[in-house]
Design a protein around this motif. Structure first.
Motif, PDB file in Angstrom:
ATOM      1  N   ALA A 159       0.806  -1.430  -0.097  1.00 34.02           N
ATOM      2  CA  ALA A 159      -0.045   0.011   0.034  1.00 34.02           C
ATOM      3  C   ALA A 159       0.902   1.280  -0.053  1.00 34.02           C
ATOM      4  O   ALA A 159       0.505   2.152  -0.615  1.00 34.02           O
ATOM      5  CB  ALA A 159      -0.757  -0.046   1.274  1.00 34.02           C
ATOM      6  N   VAL A 160       2.024   1.194   0.789  1.00 30.87           N
ATOM      7  CA  VAL A 160       2.745   2.379   0.733  1.00 30.87           C
ATOM      8  C   VAL A 160       3.411   2.629  -0.491  1.00 30.87           C
ATOM      9  O   VAL A 160       3.624   3.825  -1.040  1.00 30.87           O
ATOM     10  CB  VAL A 160       3.894   2.280   2.021  1.00 30.87           C
ATOM     11  N   TYR A 161       3.918   1.395  -1.142  1.00 32.00           N
ATOM     12  CA  TYR A 161       4.333   1.565  -2.387  1.00 32.00           C
ATOM     13  C   TYR A 161       3.627   2.268  -3.478  1.00 32.00           C
ATOM     14  O   TYR A 161       3.993   3.060  -4.140  1.00 32.00           O
ATOM     15  CB  TYR A 161       4.913   0.220  -2.810  1.00 32.00           C
ATOM     16  N   LEU A 162       2.407   1.804  -3.362  1.00 26.77           N
ATOM     17  CA  LEU A 162       1.224   2.230  -4.475  1.00 26.77           C
ATOM     18  C   LEU A 162       0.994   3.569  -4.245  1.00 26.77           C
ATOM     19  O   LEU A 162       0.768   4.233  -5.191  1.00 26.77           O
ATOM     20  CB  LEU A 162       0.103   1.185  -4.451  1.00 26.77           C
ATOM     21  N   GLU A 163       1.071   4.185  -2.943  1.00 28.71           N
ATOM     22  CA  GLU A 163       0.616   5.484  -2.582  1.00 28.71           C
ATOM     23  C   GLU A 163       1.793   6.296  -3.213  1.00 28.71           C
ATOM     24  O   GLU A 163       1.633   7.317  -3.761  1.00 28.71           O
ATOM     25  CB  GLU A 163       0.598   5.606  -0.958  1.00 28.71           C
ATOM     26  N   ALA A 164       2.980   5.924  -3.212  1.00 32.90           N
ATOM     27  CA  ALA A 164       4.129   6.638  -3.435  1.00 32.90           C
ATOM     28  C   ALA A 164       4.189   6.777  -5.113  1.00 32.90           C
ATOM     29  O   ALA A 164       4.281   7.764  -5.770  1.00 32.90           O
ATOM     30  CB  ALA A 164       5.482   5.975  -3.206  1.00 32.90           C
ATOM     31  N   LEU A 165       3.627   5.568  -5.767  1.00 31.37           N
ATOM     32  CA  LEU A 165       3.723   5.597  -7.191  1.00 31.37           C
ATOM     33  C   LEU A 165       2.689   6.720  -7.502  1.00 31.37           C
ATOM     34  O   LEU A 165       2.720   7.333  -8.761  1.00 31.37           O
ATOM     35  CB  LEU A 165       3.060   4.147  -7.461  1.00 31.37           C
ATOM     36  N   ASP A 166       1.551   6.695  -6.998  1.00 35.66           N
ATOM     37  CA  ASP A 166       0.624   7.563  -7.298  1.00 35.66           C
ATOM     38  C   ASP A 166       1.047   9.078  -7.384  1.00 35.66           C
ATOM     39  O   ASP A 166       1.039   9.886  -8.114  1.00 35.66           O
ATOM     40  CB  ASP A 166      -0.612   7.421  -6.318  1.00 35.66           C
ATOM     41  N   LEU A 174      -0.383   8.378 -15.368  1.00 34.39           N
ATOM     42  CA  LEU A 174      -0.579   6.891 -14.789  1.00 34.39           C
ATOM     43  C   LEU A 174      -1.465   7.021 -13.651  1.00 34.39           C
ATOM     44  O   LEU A 174      -1.337   7.594 -12.669  1.00 34.39           O
ATOM     45  CB  LEU A 174       0.745   6.337 -14.372  1.00 34.39           C
ATOM     46  N   SER A 175      -2.469   5.805 -13.480  1.00 34.12           N
ATOM     47  CA  SER A 175      -3.488   5.742 -12.569  1.00 34.12           C
ATOM     48  C   SER A 175      -2.992   4.758 -11.707  1.00 34.12           C
ATOM     49  O   SER A 175      -3.109   3.437 -12.340  1.00 34.12           O
ATOM     50  CB  SER A 175      -4.987   5.673 -13.105  1.00 34.12           C
ATOM     51  N   VAL A 176      -2.762   4.812 -10.567  1.00 36.65           N
ATOM     52  CA  VAL A 176      -2.593   3.834  -9.519  1.00 36.65           C
ATOM     53  C   VAL A 176      -3.717   3.639  -8.757  1.00 36.65           C
ATOM     54  O   VAL A 176      -4.053   4.577  -8.023  1.00 36.65           O
ATOM     55  CB  VAL A 176      -1.264   4.026  -8.837  1.00 36.65           C
ATOM     56  N   LEU A 177      -4.312   2.349  -8.505  1.00 39.08           N
ATOM     57  CA  LEU A 177      -5.307   2.251  -7.625  1.00 39.08           C
ATOM     58  C   LEU A 177      -4.898   1.080  -6.521  1.00 39.08           C
ATOM     59  O   LEU A 177      -4.711   0.107  -7.133  1.00 39.08           O
ATOM     60  CB  LEU A 177      -6.447   1.637  -8.250  1.00 39.08           C
ATOM     61  N   CYS A 178      -4.947   1.398  -5.262  1.00 37.80           N
ATOM     62  CA  CYS A 178      -4.839   0.430  -4.108  1.00 37.80           C
ATOM     63  C   CYS A 178      -5.981   0.158  -3.600  1.00 37.80           C
ATOM     64  O   CYS A 178      -6.752   0.860  -3.289  1.00 37.80           O
ATOM     65  CB  CYS A 178      -3.856   1.215  -3.184  1.00 37.80           C
ATOM     66  N   VAL A 179      -6.369  -1.208  -3.816  1.00 39.16           N
ATOM     67  CA  VAL A 179      -7.610  -1.695  -3.394  1.00 39.16           C
ATOM     68  C   VAL A 179      -7.414  -2.335  -1.896  1.00 39.16           C
ATOM     69  O   VAL A 179      -6.392  -3.210  -1.937  1.00 39.16           O
ATOM     70  CB  VAL A 179      -8.228  -2.996  -4.336  1.00 39.16           C
ATOM     71  N   LYS A 180      -8.070  -1.899  -0.883  1.00 40.63           N
ATOM     72  CA  LYS A 180      -8.167  -2.620   0.177  1.00 40.63           C
ATOM     73  C   LYS A 180      -9.380  -3.321   0.416  1.00 40.63           C
ATOM     74  O   LYS A 180     -10.465  -2.782   1.244  1.00 40.63           O
ATOM     75  CB  LYS A 180      -7.952  -1.470   1.340  1.00 40.63           C
TER      76      LYS A 180
END
Lengths: 245, 464
Positions: A159-166, A174-180
């Motif tokens: 999740a932290v990685y995806l947040e940073a990518l966003d 680029l659209s990055v979606l982190c699903v929880k």
């Protein structure tokens, strides 16, 4: 959408692949087993309004050497994909992980290290295409909790990685979606007692696709888990030490 | 377009072992639609191929009323097939479809009705799996024309008691096929089913319905409709005695032509859920009679014609999810039998007299004329009149079932195992001349009788 699904043969991934295929998107499957992939590909073709043939490639999150080749195959089949959905991961109970250090090593490697490596491969292709990267973290990654100490930490890392990518690539398109997801009734959780607010894979898949369409960055699903986790994140340490949750 | 990445070793999935440790919940139970529980638990898996290894029973959506889907013993390995729900092949030109056994009829209807295809035979609920439709050899409103579902099955892939996987069909391992169609899951685990979907001219049904004053008029009306209509069935009032005994509403239908059908596809009605179990007293003889009278007179005109959505036509009760909770904690059963045509209308009238005299019937009572017997060794329908009536479980229910069974044996009829929980083994044997052939086939494929269920213990004397 021309979507690649890693883990699209089972559970929530299967439901997402079906809903994409049913609305006429092109999909490509990645998974562990050829026979299983072929069966799912046939299922998606039967559901596709134009009966589009669905390709697949073997890709194992324990084998990072194969990632590039699998993505090459997807690009060849779809003609440059513009969406990647990662639902594949390992799951084991805290009890099993504590009893088996090797299992722990495998799980954190697959769920964190190799997932990040796979996403890096995918990101490089998606960025110039202004594509979508959707990856499954978990509500288990929102707070260090006793019953999911190890599994949750691997999902928290993602999740932290995806947040940073966003943060870093949003401006570039680029659209990055982190699903929880919270607890969802799938093969992964079969045998566990469903807690309150347990979700169905079809409902979660609908939420995920809507969030992809809206180019959202973060999704809790079923929606109630956003509130549940908000409360849990606010609990002070002395409470977290006491409760079993 | 298929491409392959470098072959890699598959990792052993860790989750099965991991979960086994935490799976324990206190005394889990399973139950059928009649809600009489038995101790046991089921394993869910997307891969029937692996999950059925070593399993003794498969079940689907658990819509059989009695003990057909319940384990013989709490520790028996029971596989729930509903997660194995992929369509493996579909040929638009011929309608031939191949599916994993856990695919539900809801899903098939959702996917294929808009494309102009429908299952050749549908039971009265869409909440069934295709595997279950084979195991029960379900019949529907079109039985007098199309026979049972099994008549449309081309091939089955099965896991047998010795864990081998075989295919069978009308011309391949035909004895296995005939014992499996209607065989209540006792010959093997059904993994895949290939059958033929039928083309439909529209997604709407042309229905004509008629209020019928008594049982004799009902039988005459059914006989008159059968040659004219591909689909017929009737609701009858199983509570009123005397002159109006067996009054009811006859429904006949066919698929509407493209010209008759409204321009838009039918919309699904509101899906209501009965959220909790009602107390036992809610459904009692008085409320049941009131319901029946109201339902009968709701059909104001004597005769009505209309184009209707397939949902209320085929699946009227599916509008309320969990309607079985309406019977309360006591649970319920259904008595469904067929009175052979040879016994004639007098036997049906006598049966109705016996049924209304014994009491215990609920408002749900359905009558339907059946066509010829199919090839399934234990398949239910035979040429004659089928009557199905729900009844709440009471101290009297065993006696009622016994009395009805004695009548049906004398009349040369039989009962439907999918609905049954109370029939005695000696009664079943007496009404089922085909039983020896079924048991011999079972003996051939499963000499140790490893595959079993609570039903096979009750009726065939398997070890519990």
């Amino acid at each position: 959408m021309r979507a690649v699904l890693l883990g699209g043969t089972t559970g929530i991934g299967r439901a997402i692949a079906r809903q994409l295929a049913e609305r006429g998107e092109s999909v490509f499957l990645m998974g562990l087993d050829d026979d299983d992939l072929a069966r799912s590909a046939a299922d998606l073709t039967a559901r596709h309004p134009r009966g589009e043939k669905v390709g697949y490639a073997r890709c194992n999150l324990e084998q990072p050497d194969g990632f590039a080749a699998a993505l090459d195959a997807a690009d060849a089949a779809l003609g440059d994909f513009d969406a990647v959905v990662v639902t594949a991961a390992m799951f084991a109970t805290q009890e099993a992980l504590e009893a088996d250090v090797e299992l722990t090593r495998r799980l954190v490697t697959v769920n964190y290290a190799n997932t990040v490596v796979f996403c890096e491969h995918a990101r490089k292709r998606l960025l110039p295409r202004k594509g979508r990267l959707t990856v499954f973290s978990s509500v288990a990654g929102d707070r260090g909790r006793k019953p999911v100490a190890i599994y949750g930490s691997s999902k928290g890392g993602v999740a932290v990685y995806l947040e940073a990518l966003d943060h870093k690539f949003h401006a570039a398109g680029l659209s990055v979606l982190c699903v929880k997801p919270g607890f969802v009734k799938t093969g992964m959780t079969a045998g566990l007692k469903p807690p309150p607010f347990a979700g169905e894979p079809e409902q979660v898949a609908r939420d995920v696709i809507r969030a992809m369409d809206r180019r959202q960055a973060l999704l809790y699903t079923p929606g109630i888990w956003r509130l549940v986790m908000m409360v849990i994140r606010m609990l002070p340490r002395f409470v977290m030490r006491k409760i079993g949750f | 377009m298929t491409a392959h990445a470098t072959p890699v070793a598959e990792p052993a999935p860790p989750r099965a072992e991991a979960l086994a440790a935490t799976a324990a919940t206190p005394a889990p139970t399973l139950s059928g639609w009649g809600r009489l529980p038995a101790p046991g638990r089921e394993i869910f898996s997307e891969s029937l191929e692996s999950a059925t290894r070593g399993a003794v029973l498969s079940r689907g959506l658990a819509r059989s009323y009695g003990d057909a889907s319940l384990p013989a013993h709490a520790a028996d390995k029971v596989v729930n097939a509903t997660m194995a729900n992929r369509v493996l092949a579909f040929d638009e030109a011929t309608g031939v479809i191949r599916v994993e056994a856990g695919v539900s009829l809801v899903e098939l209807n959702r996917l294929f009705m808009p494309r102009g295809f429908f299952t050749p035979v549908t039971p009265g609920t869409k909440f069934v799996t295709v595997g279950g439709m084979v195991a029960s050899d379900v019949h529907g409103k079109n039985h007098h024309v199309e026979g049972c579902f099994g008549a449309h099955v081309r091939s089955l892939r099965m896991r047998l008691a010795d864990d081998s996987v075989v295919t069978c069909g009308p011309d391949e391992n035909a004895d296995l096929f005939d014992a499996t169609v209607g065989g209540m899951g006792l010959l093997g685990h059904i993994l895949e089913v290939e059958f033929t979907l039928h083309r439909i001219p529209s997604q709407w049904v042309w229905m004509e319905s008629e209020r019928v004053p008594d049982i004799d008029a009902f039988l005459a009306a059914l006989a008159k409709s059968a040659p004219q209509w591909p689909m017929t069935m009737g609701w009858i009032d199983c509570l009123t005695r005397g002159r109006s005994m067996g009054r009811g509403i006859l429904m006949a239908g066919r698929w509407a032509t493209a010209e008759e059908a409204p321009p838009t596809p039918p919309r699904l009605g509101p899906q209501i859920t009965l959220p909790f179990e009602l107390p036992n007293w809610v459904l009692n003889p008085v409320t049941a009679s009131l319901f029946n009278t109201a339902y009968y007179w709701r059909h104001l005109r004597q005769h009505a014609k209309q184009v209707v959505s397939p949902e209320p036509f085929f699946y009227p009760l599916d509008a309320v999810l969990h309607w079985n909770r309406g019977y309360g904690p006591r649970g319920f059963t259904q008595y469904q039998c067929v009175v052979p045509r040879a016994a004639g209308a007098p036997a049906v009238r006598e049966f109705m007299e016996l049924l209304t005299r014994l009491g215990g019937a609920s408002p749900l009572c359905v009558i339907k004329d059946c066509g010829d017997e199919g090839r399934g060794m234990l398949s239910f329908p035979l040429s004659g009149m089928s009557i199905a009536v729900d009844m709440a479980v009471s101290p009297d229910v065993q006696n009622i079932v016994d009395k009805l069974n004695e009548f049906i044996i004398a009349a040369g009829g039989r009962i439907y195992l999918t609905k049954d929980r109370f029939t005695r083994p000696e009664h079943f044997r007496a009404m089922e001349p085909r039983l020896d052939r079924f048991l011999a086939t079972r003996e051939k494929y499963d000499p140790q009788r490893r595959l079993r269920s609570a039903l096979s213990v009750r009726l065939f004397g398997d070890r519990a």
